[in-house]
Design a protein around this motif. Sequence first.
Motif, mmCIF file in Angstrom:
data_model
loop_
_atom_site.group_PDB
_atom_site.id
_atom_site.type_symbol
_atom_site.label_atom_id
_atom_site.label_comp_id
_atom_site.label_asym_id
_atom_site.label_seq_id
_atom_site.Cartn_x
_atom_site.Cartn_y
_atom_site.Cartn_z
ATOM 1 N N PHE A 107 32.165 -28.124 117.224
ATOM 2 C CA PHE A 107 33.144 -27.065 118.715
ATOM 3 C C PHE A 107 33.662 -26.056 117.406
ATOM 4 C CE2 PHE A 107 33.200 -30.481 120.370
ATOM 5 C CZ PHE A 107 32.886 -30.903 121.644
ATOM 6 N N SER A 108 33.130 -23.900 118.034
ATOM 7 C CA SER A 108 33.844 -23.722 116.749
ATOM 8 C C SER A 108 34.371 -22.581 117.086
ATOM 9 C CB SER A 108 32.581 -22.928 115.752
ATOM 10 O OG SER A 108 32.085 -23.838 115.083
ATOM 11 N N ALA B 155 31.828 -13.430 108.971
ATOM 12 C CA ALA B 155 32.485 -13.747 109.982
ATOM 13 C C ALA B 155 33.044 -15.244 109.511
ATOM 14 C CB ALA B 155 31.117 -14.825 110.507
ATOM 15 N N LEU B 156 34.037 -15.146 110.044
ATOM 16 C CA LEU B 156 35.225 -16.699 110.309
ATOM 17 C C LEU B 156 35.428 -17.013 111.215
ATOM 18 C CD1 LEU B 156 37.617 -17.134 108.100
ATOM 19 C CD2 LEU B 156 39.259 -15.052 109.308
ATOM 20 N N ARG B 157 35.217 -18.332 110.922
ATOM 21 C CA ARG B 157 35.458 -19.445 112.086
ATOM 22 C C ARG B 157 35.990 -21.003 111.391
ATOM 23 N NH1 ARG B 157 29.314 -21.447 110.722
ATOM 24 N NH2 ARG B 157 30.150 -23.572 109.474
ATOM 25 N N VAL B 158 37.116 -21.325 112.519
ATOM 26 C CA VAL B 158 37.336 -22.978 112.359
ATOM 27 C C VAL B 158 36.514 -23.254 113.575
ATOM 28 C CG1 VAL B 158 39.712 -24.783 113.258
ATOM 29 C CG2 VAL B 158 39.892 -22.302 111.984
ATOM 30 N N ARG B 159 36.030 -24.804 112.582
ATOM 31 C CA ARG B 159 34.846 -25.575 113.423
ATOM 32 C C ARG B 159 36.173 -27.241 113.046
ATOM 33 N NH1 ARG B 159 29.115 -25.927 111.875
ATOM 34 N NH2 ARG B 159 29.161 -23.893 113.232
ATOM 35 N N LYS B 160 35.645 -27.865 114.569
ATOM 36 C CA LYS B 160 35.896 -28.926 114.572
ATOM 37 C C LYS B 160 34.908 -29.609 115.123
ATOM 38 C CE LYS B 160 39.198 -32.143 117.951
ATOM 39 N NZ LYS B 160 38.482 -33.055 117.290
ATOM 40 N N ALA B 161 35.174 -30.926 113.496
ATOM 41 C CA ALA B 161 34.074 -31.748 113.398
ATOM 42 C C ALA B 161 34.623 -33.130 113.293
ATOM 43 C CB ALA B 161 33.267 -31.459 112.510
ATOM 44 N N GLY B 162 34.378 -33.830 114.118
ATOM 45 C CA GLY B 162 35.825 -35.509 114.360
ATOM 46 C C GLY B 162 36.619 -35.263 114.097
ATOM 47 N N ALA B 163 36.769 -35.386 113.568
ATOM 48 C CA ALA B 163 39.169 -35.151 113.833
ATOM 49 C C ALA B 163 39.355 -34.607 112.553
ATOM 50 C CB ALA B 163 39.587 -37.061 113.208
ATOM 51 N N TRP C 282 39.629 -30.441 111.067
ATOM 52 C CA TRP C 282 39.277 -28.855 111.890
ATOM 53 C C TRP C 282 39.411 -28.480 109.756
ATOM 54 C CZ3 TRP C 282 39.768 -27.395 116.632
ATOM 55 C CH2 TRP C 282 40.594 -27.542 117.429
ATOM 56 N N ILE C 283 37.625 -27.340 109.749
ATOM 57 C CA ILE C 283 37.343 -27.027 109.041
ATOM 58 C C ILE C 283 37.165 -25.371 108.908
ATOM 59 C CG2 ILE C 283 35.454 -26.824 106.842
ATOM 60 C CD1 ILE C 283 34.341 -29.694 107.936
ATOM 61 N N GLN C 284 37.965 -24.334 108.471
ATOM 62 C CA GLN C 284 37.669 -23.551 107.992
ATOM 63 C C GLN C 284 36.803 -22.187 107.106
ATOM 64 O OE1 GLN C 284 41.345 -21.025 107.589
ATOM 65 N NE2 GLN C 284 41.695 -21.440 105.216
ATOM 66 N N THR C 285 35.640 -21.679 107.862
ATOM 67 C CA THR C 285 35.306 -21.540 106.886
ATOM 68 C C THR C 285 34.269 -19.738 107.137
ATOM 69 O OG1 THR C 285 33.332 -23.710 107.287
ATOM 70 C CG2 THR C 285 31.861 -21.195 106.371
ATOM 71 N N TYR C 286 34.703 -19.171 105.889
ATOM 72 C CA TYR C 286 33.850 -17.370 105.807
ATOM 73 C C TYR C 286 32.859 -17.548 104.936
ATOM 74 C CZ TYR C 286 35.284 -12.823 104.286
ATOM 75 O OH TYR C 286 35.490 -12.147 103.865
ATOM 76 N N LYS C 287 32.158 -16.623 105.416
ATOM 77 C CA LYS C 287 30.988 -15.946 105.322
ATOM 78 C C LYS C 287 30.804 -14.923 105.134
ATOM 79 C CE LYS C 287 27.817 -19.747 107.343
ATOM 80 N NZ LYS C 287 26.868 -20.519 108.086
ATOM 81 N N GLY C 288 30.269 -14.211 103.701
ATOM 82 C CA GLY C 288 30.150 -12.769 103.740
ATOM 83 C C GLY C 288 29.152 -12.160 102.999
ATOM 84 N N GLY C 289 28.356 -11.188 102.947
ATOM 85 C CA GLY C 289 27.163 -10.990 101.927
ATOM 86 C C GLY C 289 26.327 -11.633 102.155
ATOM 87 N N GLY C 290 25.464 -11.590 101.307
ATOM 88 C CA GLY C 290 24.013 -11.784 101.278
ATOM 89 C C GLY C 290 23.234 -11.210 101.372
ATOM 90 N N SER C 291 22.403 -12.102 102.446
ATOM 91 C CA SER C 291 20.555 -10.886 102.875
ATOM 92 C C SER C 291 20.464 -12.277 103.848
ATOM 93 C CB SER C 291 19.998 -10.540 101.560
ATOM 94 O OG SER C 291 19.531 -11.777 100.773
ATOM 95 N N VAL C 292 18.947 -11.555 104.348
ATOM 96 C CA VAL C 292 18.347 -12.360 105.646
ATOM 97 C C VAL C 292 16.893 -12.001 105.510
ATOM 98 C CG1 VAL C 292 19.400 -11.174 107.635
ATOM 99 C CG2 VAL C 292 17.776 -13.865 108.074
ATOM 100 N N ALA D 194 44.848 -28.124 109.212
ATOM 101 C CA ALA D 194 45.573 -28.810 110.567
ATOM 102 C C ALA D 194 45.139 -28.917 111.513
ATOM 103 C CB ALA D 194 46.949 -28.133 110.507
ATOM 104 N N GLY D 195 44.593 -27.267 112.450
ATOM 105 C CA GLY D 195 44.675 -28.126 113.672
ATOM 106 C C GLY D 195 43.541 -26.259 114.121
ATOM 107 N N PRO D 196 43.512 -25.647 114.952
ATOM 108 C CA PRO D 196 42.586 -24.790 115.133
ATOM 109 C C PRO D 196 42.559 -23.359 114.837
ATOM 110 C CG PRO D 196 43.705 -25.083 117.526
ATOM 111 C CD PRO D 196 43.892 -26.729 116.264
#
Length: 212
Positions: free
Chosen positions: A37-38, A54-62, A64-74, A89-91
């Motif tokens: 759940f993000s 893009a900046l998110r917080v994801r709940k994976a099991g117990a 909470w993980i924050q992730t920041y993605k930027g730049g690059g290519s596709v 610590a939380g959401p």
Amino acid sequence: MEIELKLLIAAEDVLAFCALPLLQQHAVGAATSQDLFSTYFDTPTLHLKQHRSALRVRKAGALWIQTYKGGGSVAAGLHQRHEWECEVAGPRIELDKLLPLVDNPAARAALELPGLAAQLKAVFATSFRRTAWQLRLPQGTEVELALDQGVVEADGRTLPICEIELELKSGQTDELLAFSQALRQAIALAPSNVSKAQRGFALRFPGKDSSL
């Protein structure tokens, strides 16, 4: 640098995909499944999106993980982006934990906007079940193959998620691409240049540019 290939799959083909001998041939151990759940955050002026981030917080099991993605290519479904993450610590976003990790000057500059933490608001969310296989390909390349099934949610509207991600953990990008071609010969899959974050922005702000 995160390197992954995104492939769209029809919901009616999922069972056949999971039974592919090609998967079993290269899998290291059994598949694992987890509900993820993000929540994605940005400012009212979409400051981070304007900086292709893009900046998110994801709940994976117990956890909470924050992730920041930027730049690059596709291109042709192959996504190459800078990525930084850490536990929180939380959401809620904790910029003080994230900033020391971000070593790309342009990506860091976007996070150093004065007062950014106070401006961050939830923009959209994703909820999906991830089934993942750890693969070892013939030349030693290691790949995580994830099948994601769920939804993107924004303003009471939803879009389905049904896609496969092949993330390069170690080894050669060329071998990852060759394996994806073998998968596509076995079952109908379509490369996708659109990330979950882009789908979320498109759903939240219909008619506006959702590129990152």
